[in-house]
Structures are given as C-alpha cells and as structure tokens.
Design an enzyme around this catalytic site. Structure first.
Site, mmCIF file in Angstrom:
data_model
loop_
_atom_site.group_PDB
_atom_site.id
_atom_site.type_symbol
_atom_site.label_atom_id
_atom_site.label_comp_id
_atom_site.label_asym_id
_atom_site.label_seq_id
_atom_site.Cartn_x
_atom_site.Cartn_y
_atom_site.Cartn_z
ATOM 1 N N HIS A 308 21.230 -35.297 10.631
ATOM 2 C CA HIS A 308 19.800 -35.049 10.589
ATOM 3 C C HIS A 308 19.527 -34.017 9.511
ATOM 4 O O HIS A 308 20.307 -33.094 9.326
ATOM 5 C CB HIS A 308 19.325 -34.504 11.950
ATOM 6 C CG HIS A 308 17.864 -34.638 12.139
ATOM 7 N ND1 HIS A 308 16.966 -33.732 11.644
ATOM 8 C CD2 HIS A 308 17.131 -35.605 12.755
ATOM 9 C CE1 HIS A 308 15.744 -34.132 11.951
ATOM 10 N NE2 HIS A 308 15.814 -35.266 12.617
ATOM 11 N N ASP A 365 18.303 -41.216 17.938
ATOM 12 C CA ASP A 365 18.464 -42.673 17.891
ATOM 13 C C ASP A 365 19.796 -43.166 18.428
ATOM 14 O O ASP A 365 19.978 -44.372 18.592
ATOM 15 C CB ASP A 365 18.310 -43.165 16.443
ATOM 16 C CG ASP A 365 16.896 -42.972 15.951
ATOM 17 O OD1 ASP A 365 15.980 -43.251 16.741
ATOM 18 O OD2 ASP A 365 16.714 -42.538 14.807
HETATM 19 N N1 ACO Z 1 27.596 -40.776 8.469
HETATM 20 C C1 ACO Z 1 28.482 -40.340 7.537
HETATM 21 N N2 ACO Z 1 28.235 -39.330 6.681
HETATM 22 C C2 ACO Z 1 27.037 -38.724 6.766
HETATM 23 C C3 ACO Z 1 26.064 -39.132 7.709
HETATM 24 C C4 ACO Z 1 26.373 -40.193 8.586
HETATM 25 N N3 ACO Z 1 25.476 -40.615 9.499
HETATM 26 N N4 ACO Z 1 24.944 -38.363 7.561
HETATM 27 C C5 ACO Z 1 25.212 -37.523 6.558
HETATM 28 N N5 ACO Z 1 26.484 -37.725 6.080
HETATM 29 C C6 ACO Z 1 27.165 -36.959 5.028
HETATM 30 C C7 ACO Z 1 26.550 -37.213 3.653
HETATM 31 O O1 ACO Z 1 27.171 -38.313 3.019
HETATM 32 C C8 ACO Z 1 26.812 -35.902 2.965
HETATM 33 O O2 ACO Z 1 28.189 -35.869 2.621
HETATM 34 P P1 ACO Z 1 28.686 -35.048 1.310
HETATM 35 O O3 ACO Z 1 28.313 -33.622 1.564
HETATM 36 O O4 ACO Z 1 30.145 -35.290 1.266
HETATM 37 O O5 ACO Z 1 27.956 -35.636 0.149
HETATM 38 C C9 ACO Z 1 26.630 -34.861 4.083
HETATM 39 O O6 ACO Z 1 26.927 -35.578 5.302
HETATM 40 C C10 ACO Z 1 25.237 -34.279 4.152
HETATM 41 O O7 ACO Z 1 24.326 -35.308 4.386
HETATM 42 P P2 ACO Z 1 22.966 -35.458 3.606
HETATM 43 O O8 ACO Z 1 22.968 -36.776 2.926
HETATM 44 O O9 ACO Z 1 22.650 -34.246 2.799
HETATM 45 O O10 ACO Z 1 21.931 -35.497 4.778
HETATM 46 P P3 ACO Z 1 20.389 -35.748 4.577
HETATM 47 O O11 ACO Z 1 19.705 -34.599 5.181
HETATM 48 O O12 ACO Z 1 20.017 -36.110 3.198
HETATM 49 O O13 ACO Z 1 20.176 -37.064 5.458
HETATM 50 C C11 ACO Z 1 20.059 -38.444 7.341
HETATM 51 C C12 ACO Z 1 19.905 -37.027 6.798
HETATM 52 C C13 ACO Z 1 19.211 -39.418 6.504
HETATM 53 C C14 ACO Z 1 19.510 -38.477 8.756
HETATM 54 C C15 ACO Z 1 21.549 -38.836 7.301
HETATM 55 O O14 ACO Z 1 22.283 -37.972 8.121
HETATM 56 C C16 ACO Z 1 21.773 -40.279 7.718
HETATM 57 O O15 ACO Z 1 21.644 -41.176 6.884
HETATM 58 N N6 ACO Z 1 22.091 -40.537 9.031
HETATM 59 C C17 ACO Z 1 22.241 -41.876 9.500
HETATM 60 C C18 ACO Z 1 20.879 -42.519 9.720
HETATM 61 C C19 ACO Z 1 20.172 -41.959 10.922
HETATM 62 O O16 ACO Z 1 20.725 -41.818 11.991
HETATM 63 N N7 ACO Z 1 18.879 -41.667 10.730
HETATM 64 C C20 ACO Z 1 18.018 -41.163 11.811
HETATM 65 C C21 ACO Z 1 17.576 -39.785 11.518
HETATM 66 S S1 ACO Z 1 16.717 -39.111 12.874
HETATM 67 C C22 ACO Z 1 15.213 -39.799 12.801
HETATM 68 O O17 ACO Z 1 14.683 -40.160 11.794
HETATM 69 C C23 ACO Z 1 14.576 -39.968 14.075
#
Ligand code: ACO
Length: 431
Positions: A308, A365
């Site tokens: 998140h 979720d």
């Molecule tokens: N699985 C694997 N790796 C992940 C995940 C994941 N679900 N989420 C983040 N990461 C990794 C990223 O690749 C990044 O890695 P790095 O540092 O090696 O490059 C690191 O964790 C930081 O993540 P960010 O991309 O900076 O997180 P951001 O804040 O941009 O994105 C998000 C947040 C979109 C929710 C992301 O965690 C994601 O895509 N999760 C899966 C989708 C999801 O569950 N969305 C629902 C969100 S809650 C809502 O809207 C109700």
C-alpha cells in the site's frame, strides 16, 4: 506558533510557510514557490504531495491507524452500519435518531432509477464490465435530474438530495449492471428493505420470489461497504476532487472516480486477488511459486492484495476483514480452498525478507474477495462493491471542495523534457 521552512537553491534562500495538521502531519506550503523562485516541486506519483487540507479521514500508515471524522475504523466496524457511517463521513458527526431517519428516508425515496434508464442498460453488450456500466450510468442518471446536471452549489438541501440520490442509485445501477450481464430481468428496489439487504434483493431475487438473505450475509456485505467508505487522498478520491475542482456536477465527478477505481492497482485489486488465488489453486501451487514470481521484477507478477502506498504496517481494514471472513465462512458452513491459500500466502510473505524489508502487508483487498465469493457475488462485481462503499467518501470530498471559498481548479505543473523549438516540415519534405 508559526513555523517556517527554508529552501536554499544556488546559494539563494527562500522562506516558506509550514503548517501542521491536527494529528501532527507536517507540511511545507509551496503554493507560491514558482512565483517567488521560478522553481516547481517534482513528485511523480504524488507520494509526498499534500493536494488539499481535509477534515474527513485520518490515516497513519506507519501505525496502521484509520479514522473517519476521528472515530477509529475498529469502533465503527463493530458498532455502526454503512448508512450511519456514510452520514458521519459526509456531514462530519454521527447522526441523531431523527437525522438518521431522515437520511434513510431520502435513500429510500431515491432508490428507483428513471424508467427510461432501462434503455441505456439495453445498449451494453452482455460482456461489458460492470465498472464501465456503473461509470456510464452514474453520469447518465444525472441527465434525468436537471438540478444535478446543471449543477450549481446553492444550498445544503439540494446537496443532501443529490448525495442521497447518488448513494441510493449507485446500488440500484450496480445490481442492474449485474442482472444485465446475466440476461436477467431487473428487480426493483423494495421500500421496506434496508440498504444492503435491498442491494442483495436487487441482485439475487427472482421476479416472483424474494431472495432469502441471511442476516450474517447482509452484515458482512454492510461491513465491506463500511470499511471502504473513505480512505483520504487515494487515486480515485483525488480524481473526484480533480474533476470537482472544475465545478463539474457531483455525479460526473463520482463517475470519474469509478473509472479511476477500476484499475487493478486500486479498486480492481480485489478481483485480481481472487483471480490470482484461483490461478494458484488450479496450478497446484501452494503459493511458493507465485511468491517467487512476485519477487522477480521480470515476471510481471505482483502479490495482489499486498502493499500500500500509505500503510507500511498491517492495513487495519485487512485485520477486520480477515476476522469477518472466518466468521462468514463458518456461518455459511463453507470451506474454501482459496482461503487456505490466502492464509498460507500471507504467512509466507510476512516472514519473507523481500516483503518484510519493503513493509508489504495485506491490504483491504486481500480477504474481501473471499467473503464476496462466499456470498455469491461474481468476481467482476468486486470493484463495483468497492465503488458502492466508497461513494460517501467521494461525496464528502466533493462537499469539502464546494464549501471552500478558496477552492481553485486543480492544475498541476510538469517538467517538460520533450523537443525544444522545432518547425513544421511539409509532407513532401518529410522523407
Ligand atoms: N508484490 C510484490 N512486490 C511489491 C508489491 C506486491 N504486491 N507491492 C509493492 N512491491 C514492491 C515494488 O516492486 C517495489 O520494489 P523495489 O523497491 O524493489 O522497486 C517496492 O515494493 C515498493 O513498492 P512501490 O511500487 O513503491 O509501491 P507503491 O506505493 O507505488 O504502490 C501499490 C502501492 C500499487 C498498492 C502496490 O503495492 C501494488 O501494486 N500492490 C498490489 C496491488 C494491490 O493490492 N492494490 C490495492 C491497493 S489498496 C486499495 O487500493 C484499496
């Protein structure tokens, strides 16, 4: 006490006003920065940008705190209902008996769609995603109400009517979108049913027989709505505020919110979680192979329902949903292999250094889809359920903009990195 920040660029120093919110959130106000210095700030994805000052919802992502109008989500989940919480979020405090009764009456009064809207539904192919239908039909609904379509913020009474209409009709539209996709006749809302029960009625009743709704099922869905009711400046709410800032009407602004919510990184994640769990189940994986793929940046996979932008701790909503998930499945006497896979994935991820170092925890979720599946809600309707739940938050944010005499149209800047001055070349010379 007034606080200031200093910015030094190329040996020149500027003083910027700083401010602090009621929960200690600190901000440097850079609104006039470009005017005085020629610089803008760059923050792609807005990870460090406050886009507004708001009184609606407080989140402390590090501590895993979520409060609507100051009230912890845990208390609301235990003691309130979606409709009461909707009132709280929109109007700022819990309703009295008579306020709640008046609000509920408005929801009942406005639950029917204009009969001509049926023709709009007919135009969609059966394969249309219900989020597309929801967004289009929210906008279409405004065309059947002159006051809403030619919106001007005049008085609170008009707003109350429009807000109640939207909260009530989004549920009717959502149920119709589902029935359309199954080729089923529409079921009209019933005045005697409460909000969530009425939605289940419109989804699942037959024309000659009302669907029997177990109280536990209605309660679980009501809880899902309540847990989604607001979440401060996320992608869809920011979209609603962006559109509202141009003084677009309430329905147009919230229909844009539905589009923003649809994506799999936001409200579409609950659908993506279920699809991921099903894929893991079908391939006979216990989750380990999927976790390995989610850690591999070249695989194109992510552990959906994890991570998140704001929460760097357990999403408090996920804790509540996980417990509710166990309870509902036990009540319905359902044993779902996907729940076992989800629990296994969670346990494995929470001790895996990749997820631990990045502070990736289950979000709301991760378990909500399993409850919805147990209730009989099809997977493509999951983001629609999210959208119904989020409506009070969008409406409250809309209201905040309309009531703010200093509100301006949202208009971010950019750092241009395209071609510098270039000239038109005629077609003959372009070889
Ligand atoms: N699985 C694997 N790796 C992940 C995940 C994941 N679900 N989420 C983040 N990461 C990794 C990223 O690749 C990044 O890695 P790095 O540092 O090696 O490059 C690191 O964790 C930081 O993540 P960010 O991309 O900076 O997180 P951001 O804040 O941009 O994105 C998000 C947040 C979109 C929710 C992301 O965690 C994601 O895509 N999760 C899966 C989708 C999801 O569950 N969305 C629902 C969100 S809650 C809502 O809207 C109700």
């Amino acid at each position: 006490m007034s606080v200031e920040a200093k910015l030094e660029v190329n040996g020149q120093t500027w003083t910027l006003p700083a401010l602090e919110g009621s929960e200690g959130e600190k901000a440097v106000n850079i609104s006039d920065l470009r005017l005085s210095t020629g610089y803008i700030t760059l923050d792609e994805g807005y990870g460090n940008t406050g886009s507004c000052i708001s009184k609606i919802t407080f989140i402390d992502g590090e501590k895993g705190i979520l409060r609507y109008r100051g009230i912890p989500i845990e208390e609301l989940a235990e003691k309130s209902t979606f409709v009461e919480t909707a009132y709280l979020i929109i109007y700022g405090s819990l309703p009295t008996d008579s306020q709640l009764a008046a609000f509920s009456d408005l929801l009942t009064q406005y639950s029917m769609l204009h009969e001509d809207m049926k023709f709009h539904f007919e135009g969609f192919p059966a394969s249309a995603h219900p989020m597309a239908i929801l967004s289009a039909m929210i906008n279409a609904a405004s065309c059947f109400d002159d006051k809403i379509m030619h919106w001007q913020w005049k008085n609170l009474k008009d707003f109350e009517a429009a807000a109640a209409k939207l909260i009530s009709q989004v549920r009717t539209i959502a149920a119709y979108a589902y029935r359309k996709s199954r080729g089923l006749p529409f079921i009209y809302p019933k005045r005697t049913y409460k909000y969530t029960r009425n939605f289940l009625h419109m989804m699942f009743s037959a024309p000659d027989e009302d669907f029997e709704v177990k109280p536990e099922v209605a309660k679980a869905l009501d809880l899902i709505f309540l847990l989604h009711a607001d979440h401060e400046q996320n992608c869809s709410t920011s979209t609603v505020r962006m559109v509202a800032s141009s003084q677009a009407n309430l329905f147009a602004s919230c229909s844009a919110g539905v589009c923003a919510l649809w994506g799999p990184l936001h409200g579409g994640a609950n659908q993506a979680v279920l699809e991921m769990l099903e894929q893991i189940h079908q391939t006979g994986d216990d989750g380990s192979r999927f976790i390995a793929a989610a850690k591999d940046k070249n695989s194109g996979k992510k552990l959906m329902g994890f991570g998140h932008r704001v929460y760097k701790n357990y999403d408090p909503r996920a804790k509540i949903i996980k417990k509710a998930c166990d309870e509902v499945l036990a009540h319905l006497n359902i044993s779902d292999p996907l729940l076992d896979i989800a629990k296994h994935l969670e346990a494995a991820a929470l001790k895996d250094p990749y997820f631990v170092e990045r502070k990736l925890y289950p979000n709301v979720d991760f378990y909500s889809g399993i409850i919805m599946r147990a209730i009989g809600i099809p997977v493509e309707m999951f983001p629609v359920i999210f959208a119904i739940g989020r409506m009070p938050g969008w409406i409250a944010n809309y209201k905040e903009i309309m009531e703010d005499p200093k509100s301006r149209i949202s208009r971010p800047r950019q750092v241009y990195i395209g071609k510098t001055l270039n000239h038109y070349v005629s077609l003959e010379q372009r070889q």
